[in-house]
Design an enzyme around this catalytic site. Structure first.
Site: not given
Length: 230
Positions: A150, A188
């Protein structure tokens, strides 16, 4: 034509590789050439690279390869300027003004795998990972192996090692290690969205994750990525 110090250094590197199969450290090269600082070694290495006598092997700490050797013995001629008083003063000034490059290898804790997709259990195990000090900078660091895809649009791939500087604060837009509910960690982009914390992926196939601030604890900011090639 090589200077005397360049000639001495390439011979020293070649002899050490022939003897041990491992490149000498910058500290060993500094001592062998009787230099005052490792910045002098750095300049000699760069000069030898430019002249295609040696090359640095990427993604490997302390890895040098000798491409060709000068004639053994002292060089036939050394530039006159090397021994002039002005040249000596210039070299001394460079030694003072240039920061010493971090060419040593340090070991930092390797705390298992971290999700770059959905969160997975944090800190599965603990080992040590050897890392070039130049990749780290100041502060206390640890490493996590990346699992998932991701963050691929940020250049972070599955199997990479994320080098993380310990901190419990972050600014919007920074890539962080976020511990969720004290049990799961994820890598992230960190952003604030009103009263919520938003953790953004770098892959259009994944959705942002939103949490109440009490659910998220920052455990570090990304300092660099170490990648192994097959």
């Amino acid at each position: 034509m090589l200077t005397r110090k360049q000639h001495e250094l390439v011979c020293f590197i070649n002899d050490r590789l022939a003897e041990t199969g491992v490149s000498p450290s910058f500290e060993e090269m500094k001592d062998a050439l009787d230099l005052k600082s490792k910045s002098g070694v750095h300049r000699l290495i760069s000069a030898l690279e430019e002249r295609q006598f040696i090359r640095r092997l990427p993604y490997r700490a302390r890895a040098l390869e000798v491409l060709r050797m000068p004639e053994r013995g002292a060089p036939k001629a050394i530039a006159t300027a090397e021994n002039s008083s002005d040249s000596r003063q210039l070299r001394q000034l460079r030694d003072v003004s240039l920061p010493q490059p971090a060419n040593d290898v340090v070991e930092i804790p390797l705390h298992g795998r971290i999700a770059a997709g959905m969160p997975i259990e944090a800190f599965e195990d603990s080992a040590m990972l050897a890392v070039p000090a130049a990749l780290l900078g100041q502060g206390e660091h640890y490493a996590l192996e990346v699992a998932g895809d991701s963050m691929v649009e940020a250049g972070i791939l599955d199997g990479d090692f994320a080098l993380v500087r310990r901190t419990d604060v972050a600014r919007d837009g920074e890539i962080v290690v976020a511990l969720i509910e004290e049990s799961e960690a994820t890598l992230k982009y960190f952003r604030r969205e009103g009263a919520m914390v938003r953790l953004d992926p770098a892959n259009r196939a994944y959705d942002p994750q939103r949490y109440a601030p009490r659910q998220v604890r920052i455990q570090g900011k990304l300092s660099g990525i170490l990648r192994r090639y097959p």
